[in-house]
Design an enzyme around this catalytic site. Structure first.
Site, PDB file in Angstrom:
ATOM      1  N   ASN A  94       0.850  -1.312   0.032  1.00  0.00           N
ATOM      2  CA  ASN A  94       0.077  -0.205   0.335  1.00  0.00           C
ATOM      3  C   ASN A  94       1.203   1.126  -0.008  1.00  0.00           C
ATOM      4  O   ASN A  94       1.904   1.183   0.524  1.00  0.00           O
ATOM      5  CB  ASN A  94      -0.898  -0.224   1.548  1.00  0.00           C
ATOM      6  CG  ASN A  94      -1.628   0.742   1.618  1.00  0.00           C
ATOM      7  OD1 ASN A  94      -2.712   1.471   0.604  1.00  0.00           O
ATOM      8  ND2 ASN A  94      -1.651   2.260   2.229  1.00  0.00           N
TER       9      ASN A  94
ATOM     10  N   ASP B  91      -5.267  21.997   9.148  1.00  0.00           N
ATOM     11  CA  ASP B  91      -5.506  20.961   8.200  1.00  0.00           C
ATOM     12  C   ASP B  91      -6.287  21.075   7.004  1.00  0.00           C
ATOM     13  O   ASP B  91      -6.685  22.584   7.293  1.00  0.00           O
ATOM     14  CB  ASP B  91      -6.630  20.190   8.594  1.00  0.00           C
ATOM     15  CG  ASP B  91      -6.057  18.458   8.414  1.00  0.00           C
ATOM     16  OD1 ASP B  91      -5.777  18.281   7.619  1.00  0.00           O
ATOM     17  OD2 ASP B  91      -6.357  17.412   9.698  1.00  0.00           O
TER      18      ASP B  91
END
Ligand SMILES: Cc1cc2nc3c(=O)[nH]c(=O)nc-3n(C[C@H](O)[C@H](O)[C@H](O)COP(=O)(O)O)c2cc1C
Length: 492
Positions: free
Chosen positions: A177, A291
């Protein structure tokens, strides 16, 4: 392929050179600090309507490594990064791969096979050495403070690596991944690994816990071809190798080299690589971090990444990005995903005409979708389908409009959404999984979702009791005549 745009870039340097040649890169020679100052500059530039450039800071205080930021921070540069003139071409490339028609004749079958094997053709190839290992630092030589890692926003819990390819392997199946997850630097060799609960890295960690592994090897690659960097952010189904996908996107097999101290491979053309491990049972407070939601995400418990080696080029470039109040560079990475994955969405929800995830909706908050409506309840069917589809399942608001509404034009969308709805009848409220960063919900990663059926209601399809009024539009012959005679009127 488009005339002068390279179909692929071997590494980040080739992309930088291309941006430079197109006048889309600014080399900043003035001294700057990687603490907040680069953020303020990049934030202004990424939001500027006429001065949005990729930035290469060549004189970063306390460091001799240049910092690259905002390289993919516009529609044009994001497309160039993937060897395209416009992001819309991504949709065409993916469409040709997934078009669902059953091949009719022999010629068709051969062509279809050719298209599928096209992806396999781009599987990565292992090479014995790569520039990312020109310098190898291990043991006491490992010191993350040597890298110009940004402190992005004033209330951030520390410095964060923001554009990494985090590479791990499924302990049971052996599949790789690659995810783009931010990494908080705690000290010279320990970091917080911010893979969220819905992501591939977390799944590997869960499996490592289940199988009793005490150490899960993890490599972090910085740089490499822009297709590789983008692929880390692409929401591919588990088991599909992001590196092969990057090869298909960049039309060139990605060269991988084995790490020096762990049994994982990284793109050989990376700039900098961190090698290390995560104890699947260990957690530590990570955050706060300014964020992509436009808010600070609150501190929370995340796994710890122990760095045991740093390898790099002799003269590396440190690629990074900032997230914050949109739009920023990550919006364009997301836009590429929206265009690329639309044909996949259409494969399972064929009535979808187009989709827009506007910057203000920060990916998961708002999905606007236009559909070809043919039967009662179809707008609701589309909402439920999207709420069950991979990472789109995290969407908070879904607005469904008719096929003739251009979802990319927010003025058209707002007009139709507000005028075509009776909130009592057309609102769907459900509960389900939400983005781990959603601060408005009172339960972590779970809460309410709202769908709005803003399609026209019709007696035949919606059991609607009367006719729906037509949109006001001028007769085409009058439009044509006025256009022809426009100059005569002497208005402008
Ligand atoms: C700039 C940027 C930063 C990101 N940071 C994070 C992060 O810190 N944690 C996370 O789980 N996802 C983050 N994402 C989203 C993931 O990269 C994205 O969901 C990707 O599909 C994850 O890969 P996976 O499906 O293999 O887990 C970020 C995306 C971008 C573009």
């Amino acid at each position: 392929m488009p005339g002068s745009i390279p179909s692929s870039y071997k590494d980040l340097r080739e992309f930088i050179a291309y941006l430079d040649g197109r006048g889309q890169l600014r080399r900043v020679k003035a001294p700057v600090s990687c603490e907040l100052e680069i953020t303020e500059i990049a934030d202004r530039v990424s939001k500027s309507p006429d001065a949005n450039y990729g930035l290469l800071f060549e004189n970063v205080g306390g460091h001799n490594i240049p910092v690259l930021i905002n390289a993919m921070g516009s529609r044009e540069r994001m497309a160039w990064a993937l060897g395209l003139r416009d992001l819309e071409e991504l949709r065409e490339r993916m469409s040709s791969l997934v078009k669902p028609e059953v091949p009719a004749g022999l010629l068709d079958k051969v062509q279809k096979l050719g298209e599928l094997s096209e992806v396999l053709r781009y599987r990565p190839k292992t090479v014995s050495r790569g520039p990312c290992q020109e310098v190898v630092l291990t043991g006491a030589q490992v010191d993350l403070s040597q890298l110009p890692i940004l402190k992005c926003w004033p209330e951030d819990g520390g410095r964060y690596i923001t554009l990494p390819l985090v590479i791990s392997r499924d302990p049971a199946r052996g599949t790789r991944n690659v995810g783009m997850y931010r990494i908080q630097v705690y000290d010279r060799n320990t970091c917080g690994m911010h893979w969220q609960i819905h992501k591939g890295g977390t799944e590997h960690q869960r499996r490592a816990l289940e199988t009793g592994q005490q150490r899960m090897e993890v490599a972090v690659a910085l740089g490499g071809s822009p297709a590789c960097i983008y692929a880390g952010s692409a929401p591919l189904p588990p088991g599909i190798d992001e590196i092969m996908f990057a090869g298909w996107l960049g039309r060139e097999r990605v060269e991988m080299v084995k790490c020096k101290t762990i049994d994982l491979e990284v793109p050989a053309q990376s700039e900098i690589v961190l090698e290390g491990w995560v104890d699947p049972a260990e957690k530590r407070l990570e955050g706060p971090f300014g964020d992509h939601t436009g808010y600070y995400s609150l501190p929370d418990m995340y796994p710890v990444f122990h760095v045991q080696a740093i390898t790099m080029r002799r003269k590396p470039i440190y690629p990074t990005t900032i997230v914050g109040m949109p739009p920023q560079e990550d919006y364009w990475l997301g836009k590429a995903t929206e265009r690329l994955f639309l044909p996949l969405m259409q494969l399972v929800v064929p009535e979808i005409v187009d989709v827009n995830m506007p910057a203000e909706g920060v990916f998961h908050n708002l999905v606007i979708v236009s559909i070809r409506k043919r039967f009662p309840g179809q707008a609701r069917k589309v909402m439920y389908a999207l709420w069950g589809l991979m990472l789109l399942s995290l969407s908070k608001y879904i607005w469904v409009v008719d096929e003739d509404v251009n979802v990319q034009d927010m003025r058209e969308v707002l007009f139709h959404v507000t005028s075509n709805t009776d909130p009592r009848r057309d609102t769907v409220i459900v509960e389900g999984p939400l983005d781990a960063l959603d601060h408005a919900t009172d339960k972590f990663a779970y809460g309410g979702k709202m769908g709005l059926d803003a399609t026209r209601k019709r007696p035949d399809l919606d059991h609607f009791p009367h006719d729906w009024p037509n949109d006001i539009r001028m007769a085409p012959q009058i439009v044509g005549m006025v256009t022809r005679r426009w100059k005569e009127y002497g208005i402008s």
